[in-house]
Design an enzyme around this catalytic site. Structure first.
Site, PDB file in Angstrom:
ATOM      1  CB  VAL A  10      31.505  42.125  32.152  1.00  9.13           C
ATOM      2  CG1 VAL A  10      32.080  43.421  32.699  1.00  9.13           C
ATOM      3  CG2 VAL A  10      30.080  42.319  31.674  1.00  9.13           C
ATOM      4  CB  SER A  11      33.522  36.956  31.603  1.00  8.84           C
ATOM      5  OG  SER A  11      34.699  37.452  31.049  1.00  8.84           O
ATOM      6  CB  THR A  12      29.773  36.349  34.729  1.00  5.45           C
ATOM      7  OG1 THR A  12      30.244  37.336  35.649  1.00  5.45           O
ATOM      8  CG2 THR A  12      30.841  35.289  34.507  1.00  5.45           C
ATOM      9  NE  ARG A  74      38.891  36.319  29.610  1.00  4.28           N
ATOM     10  CZ  ARG A  74      38.366  35.820  30.706  1.00  4.28           C
ATOM     11  NH1 ARG A  74      38.827  34.714  31.199  1.00  4.28           N
ATOM     12  NH2 ARG A  74      37.396  36.447  31.316  1.00  4.28           N
TER      13      ARG A  74
END
Length: 193
Positions: A10-12, A74
């Site tokens: 997950v990015s955040t 990404r």
């Protein structure tokens, strides 16, 4: 003996890997998990702690399961480099959302197309975001967070108390950058340290 390895990302910090984990566990018995939390996809795959560990861990015959192709990177180049690195080690890569095994010729073709489409979509999102910002500026709308401090109060308190930038930031519960900005704005009224 070959192993089934799962990778989730997950990015955040406000996101969770729970959905990815649950989806993978519904379909596969996982021997080892590798996780990257609050890790931007902009960071190259091999430089992420979890994926870097996975790349060092996997052996010929293993299978890596991901929830979706975009968990591996990404942009097209990063995703393809990661998959090629895994394939060179004799490791199969399976993406559940897209529903294919990326070690097969059909899987590789699908991977290339999906990665390119994902990169195109990100570019389109950035273009739309920039267009929205430019439109808001043209309409005279204020951008960014609403200001919660009075620069003059901050600069005055700092001068009156001969306080450091850090002490002033703590006093007003703001960042040191906000203190510096407030003091620059009112430099005629206060000292700059």
């Amino acid at each position: 003996m070959s192993a089934t390895i799962a990778y989730v990302r997950v990015s955040t910090e406000d996101q969770s890997t729970n959905t990815q984990r649950a989806t993978i566990e519904e379909r596969h018995k996982v021997d080892h998990w590798f996780v990257d939390e609050a890790t931007s996809g902009a960071i190259k795959a091999k430089d992420r702690k979890g994926l870097g560990g996975l790349l060092n861990f996997v052996r010929d015959g293993d299978t890596v399961i991901v929830y979706a192709i975009d968990r591996l990177g990404r942009n097209t180049v990063d995703v393809l480099e990661t998959v090629e690195t895994l394939n060179a080690k004799g490791v199969a890569v399976v993406s559940l959302r897209e529903g294919f095994d990326m070690s097969t010729p059909m899987g590789k073709a699908m991977l290339t197309m999906l990665s390119a489409m994902a990169e195109l979509e990100r570019s389109n999102i950035k273009e739309r975001q920039l267009a929205g910002i430019n439109r808001a500026k043209a309409e005279g709308k204020a951008l960014g967070r609403e200001k919660i401090i009075n620069d003059e109060d901050v600069a005055h308190w700092r001068q009156e108390n001969s306080a450091s930038i850090k002490a002033t930031a703590e006093q007003f519960d703001i960042s040191t950058a906000s203190v510096k900005r407030a003091c620059r704005t009112h430099k005629g009224n206060t000292k700059i340290l």
